[in-house]
Design a protein around this motif. Structure first.
Motif, PDB file in Angstrom:
ATOM      1  N   VAL A  34       0.860  -1.180   0.000  1.00  0.00           N
ATOM      2  CA  VAL A  34       0.000   0.000   0.000  1.00  0.00           C
ATOM      3  C   VAL A  34       0.897   1.232   0.000  1.00  0.00           C
ATOM      4  N   GLU A  35       0.539   2.220  -0.806  1.00  0.00           N
ATOM      5  CA  GLU A  35       1.350   3.432  -0.928  1.00  0.00           C
ATOM      6  C   GLU A  35       0.549   4.646  -0.494  1.00  0.00           C
ATOM      7  N   PHE A  36       1.235   5.597   0.152  1.00  0.00           N
ATOM      8  CA  PHE A  36       0.608   6.814   0.651  1.00  0.00           C
ATOM      9  C   PHE A  36       1.398   8.034   0.193  1.00  0.00           C
ATOM     10  N   SER A  37       0.666   9.078  -0.244  1.00  0.00           N
ATOM     11  CA  SER A  37       1.294  10.318  -0.671  1.00  0.00           C
ATOM     12  C   SER A  37       0.486  11.506  -0.156  1.00  0.00           C
ATOM     13  N   PRO A  38       1.062  12.305   0.765  1.00  0.00           N
ATOM     14  CA  PRO A  38       2.389  12.150   1.350  1.00  0.00           C
ATOM     15  C   PRO A  38       2.424  10.985   2.332  1.00  0.00           C
ATOM     16  N   GLY A  39       3.640  10.644   2.784  1.00  0.00           N
ATOM     17  CA  GLY A  39       3.797   9.531   3.706  1.00  0.00           C
ATOM     18  C   GLY A  39       3.118   9.786   5.046  1.00  0.00           C
ATOM     19  N   ILE A  40       2.786   8.694   5.743  1.00  0.00           N
ATOM     20  CA  ILE A  40       2.119   8.778   7.045  1.00  0.00           C
ATOM     21  C   ILE A  40       3.177   8.855   8.150  1.00  0.00           C
ATOM     22  N   LYS A  41       3.071   9.860   9.003  1.00  0.00           N
ATOM     23  CA  LYS A  41       4.018   9.999  10.108  1.00  0.00           C
ATOM     24  C   LYS A  41       3.759   8.923  11.163  1.00  0.00           C
ATOM     25  N   LYS A  42       4.787   8.620  11.951  1.00  0.00           N
ATOM     26  CA  LYS A  42       4.691   7.527  12.928  1.00  0.00           C
ATOM     27  C   LYS A  42       3.487   7.661  13.850  1.00  0.00           C
ATOM     28  N   ALA A  43       3.226   8.876  14.312  1.00  0.00           N
ATOM     29  CA  ALA A  43       2.139   9.079  15.266  1.00  0.00           C
ATOM     30  C   ALA A  43       0.776   8.734  14.696  1.00  0.00           C
ATOM     31  N   ASP A  44       0.642   8.720  13.371  1.00  0.00           N
ATOM     32  CA  ASP A  44      -0.657   8.495  12.735  1.00  0.00           C
ATOM     33  C   ASP A  44      -0.785   7.103  12.117  1.00  0.00           C
ATOM     34  N   ARG A  45       0.276   6.308  12.151  1.00  0.00           N
ATOM     35  CA  ARG A  45       0.257   5.029  11.442  1.00  0.00           C
ATOM     36  C   ARG A  45      -0.663   3.984  12.071  1.00  0.00           C
ATOM     37  N   ALA A  46      -0.746   3.963  13.391  1.00  0.00           N
ATOM     38  CA  ALA A  46      -1.567   2.934  14.038  1.00  0.00           C
ATOM     39  C   ALA A  46      -3.030   3.037  13.614  1.00  0.00           C
ATOM     40  N   ALA A  47      -3.559   4.258  13.603  1.00  0.00           N
ATOM     41  CA  ALA A  47      -4.965   4.448  13.221  1.00  0.00           C
ATOM     42  C   ALA A  47      -5.197   4.034  11.781  1.00  0.00           C
ATOM     43  N   VAL A  48      -4.224   4.296  10.918  1.00  0.00           N
ATOM     44  CA  VAL A  48      -4.348   3.923   9.513  1.00  0.00           C
ATOM     45  C   VAL A  48      -4.225   2.403   9.370  1.00  0.00           C
ATOM     46  N   GLU A  49      -3.232   1.836  10.037  1.00  0.00           N
ATOM     47  CA  GLU A  49      -3.014   0.388   9.936  1.00  0.00           C
ATOM     48  C   GLU A  49      -4.215  -0.413  10.426  1.00  0.00           C
ATOM     49  N   LYS A  50      -4.889   0.118  11.406  1.00  0.00           N
ATOM     50  CA  LYS A  50      -6.056  -0.571  11.962  1.00  0.00           C
ATOM     51  C   LYS A  50      -7.171  -0.720  10.933  1.00  0.00           C
TER      52      LYS A  50
END
Length: 422
Positions: free
Chosen positions: A182-198
Motif C-alpha cells: 500500500v502506498e501513501f502520498s504524502p507519507g504517514i508519520k509515525k504518530a498516525d500510522r496505528a490508526a491507519v493500519e487498523k
C-alpha cells in the motif's frame, strides 16, 4: 499498519452476529503494471471512532431491570463524524448479538464486526453530510436483551487528502513472494500510522497469519506472512482508509480492495560468484542462465527482491539523471526488481560477457532466449534473490518486504504484534 492479520466478521445487517473469520541500468521511474496500480489524490473518506464522540444510551427491549449495561458510539446527535466511522459499543452483562445501521433514506448499510468484537465496520465509506441511525442489541445467556440507539451526521468532503495506491489487481495471479503493498502520498508519520493500519484488512485462504510493516518514510506499508505464500492462496484485501484521519488535517482519499490468487512457486536465484541464475519451480531446477551483473562503477545490489513490473519492450533513458554520461536504449523482456532502475532483461550486446564478466549498469543481463523464457514464465511477485555483489539492497527500493528477517520485519508494525507472531 496491522500488527496482525486484521479481518472482519461479516454479518447481515440487523441479523444475529456470528463470529466468522472475516539510477541503475534502467530508469528510476515507476512504470508499467506496478505504477498502473497507483491512483492519485481522488475523493472519498474513512476513520476510526473517536473516544471524544461520547456514548448514547438507547431504549431497552425488555424491562428496566434487564442486567445489561450498553452504550454506543458515535454519540447521539454527533456532527462532523468522519465518513469512516465505526459503530462502537461498551457492554457488560451480555454480548452484542445485532448491529444495524441505516442511512437517511432508511436503507440498510452492510458491514462487519471486527474479529475481536470491539466495533462494527461499514462495508464501504459512509456518505458525506449524511445522517445515519444505528442500533445495537446485546443479549444475556437467558435471552433477555437490551438495545441502544444513536444517530449521527458525517462531515463534508475534506479539504486535504492523502493519496493512496494498492499494488494488487482484482482477479490477478501473483508469485509466492508478492507482498500486499500500500502506498501513501504524502507519507504517514509515525504518530498516525496505528490508526491507519487498523483500517487495513487482509484475509488469506488457507490462513497464513501476517503482519504489516512500514518503510521509514511512511510512504509504503507491506503485508506478508513469515514464509512465502502457499501456492493456491487467495488474498482478500480491503484498505479501508477513505476518510480516515491521516495527520496534518488530511484524510485518506478512498477505500481500495482486491481479491487475488497466488500461483506456482517459481524462484530465481542469481549468484555473482558463478555469474549464473538458477530458476526453480516447486523446488525443482527448471532453467539455468548465464548472467552479467553491474560493473564495478555501477554494481548490482544483493538482496531479496520481487518482480514488480514486466515490459515486453521499453526504452531505458538515463540522460535525465546522468546527463552526457547517460544513454537511451531499447530493451526487450524487462522485469523491474528495484525502484532505482535495476531489471532482469535481454542484453544481446553482453552475451559474450555473460557467465564471465560484469559489464552492465546494475541490471541482470541475460541472453535474448533466456530473457524471453523468463518473461513467458514469470509472474509479478516472483522472488529474485541476488548474492555476492558487495552492494546491499536498500529497504524500500522496491518491494523489499523479504529483504529483512521476520524478527526485524515485525518491528515495523505500528500496532502491537501478538507473541505468537514474533
Amino acid at each position: 499498519m496491522v500488527g496482525v492479520r486484521r479481518s472482519l466478521v461479516m454479518v447481515v445487517v440487523a441479523a444475529v452476529l456470528a463470529p466468522l473469520a472475516l539510477s541503475g541500468c534502467g530508469d528510476n521511474k515507476k512504470s508499467g503494471a506496478a505504477s498502473a496500480a497507483w491512483v492519485g489524490n481522488g475523493a472519498s473518506a474513512s476513520a476510526a471512532p473517536d473516544a471524544s464522540q461520547g456514548a448514547s444510551q438507547g431504549p431497552i427491549t425488555e424491562s428496566a431491570n434487564v442486567p445489561i449495561e450498553l452504550t454506543v458510539t458515535p454519540a447521539a446527535g454527533k456532527k462532523d463524524v468522519p465518513t469512516s466511522a465505526e459503530i462502537g459499543f461498551q457492554v457488560s452483562g451480555g454480548k452484542v448479538t445485532t448491529v444495524a445501521l441505516k442511512d437517511a433514506a432508511g436503507k440498510d448499510v452492510s458491514g462487519a464486526l471486527r474479529e475481536d468484537g470491539s466495533t462494527w465496520v461499514p462495508a464501504k465509506t459512509l456518505k458525506a453530510k449524511t445522517t445515519y441511525a444505528a442500533s445495537v442489541t446485546a443479549t444475556t445467556d437467558s435471552g433477555l436483551s437490551k438495545t441502544a440507539t444513536t444517530t449521527f451526521t458525517t462531515m463534508g468532503a475534506p479539504g486535504k487528502k492523502t493519496g493512496t495506491g494498492l499494488y494488487l489487481f482484482d482477479g490477478n495471479t501473483y508469485g509466492v513472494a508478492m507482498p500486499v503493498v500500500v502506498e501513501f502520498s504524502p507519507g504517514i508519520k509515525k504518530a498516525d500510522r496505528a490508526a491507519v493500519e487498523k483500517r487495513m484488512f487482509v484475509t488469506t485462504t488457507p490462513a497464513q497469519p501476517g503482519v504489516w510493516s512500514w518503510t521509514s518514510s511512511g510512504t509504503q506499508a507491506y503485508y506478508r506472512a513469515k514464509e512465502y505464500w502457499q501456492t493456491g492462496t487467495t488474498l482478500k484485501v480491503r484498505i479501508a482508509v477513505g476518510g480516515v484521519p491521516t495527520g496534518g488535517g488530511r484524510y485518506g482519499d478512498r477505500d481500495r480492495a482486491a481479491t487475488a490468487k497466488i500461483g506456482r512457486d517459481l524462484e530465481m536465484k542469481v549468484d555473482n560468484a558463478t555469474k549464473k541464475m538458477t530458476v526453480t519451480q516447486d523446488g525443482k531446477v527448471v532453467r539455468t542462465a548465464l548472467v552479467s551483473l553491474g560493473r564495478k562503477s555501477k554494481p548490482s545490489v544483493s538482496g531479496a527482491m520481487v518482480v514488480m513490473d514486466k515490459l515486453a519492450e521499453t526504452v531505458f533513458d538515463t540522460t535525465d539523471t546522468d546527463g552526457a554520461a547517460g544513454y537511451k536504449t531499447k530493451i526487450q523482456y524487462a522485469q523491474r526488481i528495484t525502484w532505482s532502475g535495476q531489471y532482469v532483461h535481454s542484453a544481446p550486446w553482453s552475451v559474450g560477457s555473460q557467465g564471465r564478466t560484469n559489464v552492465s549498469h546494475g541490471c541482470v543481463n541475460v541472453s535474448p532466449s533466456n530473457a524471453r523464457w523468463l518473461f513467458d514464465n514469470t509472474l509479478i511477485g516472483d522472488p529474485v534473490t541476488v548474492t555476492g555483489t558487495g552492494s546491499k539492497l536498500a529497504y524500500g527500493d522496491g518491494w523489499t518486504a523479504w529483504n529483512v528477517s521476520w524478527s526485524e520485519f515485525v518491528k515495523g508494525s505500528a500496532l502491537p504484534v501478538p507473541d505468537s507472531l514474533k
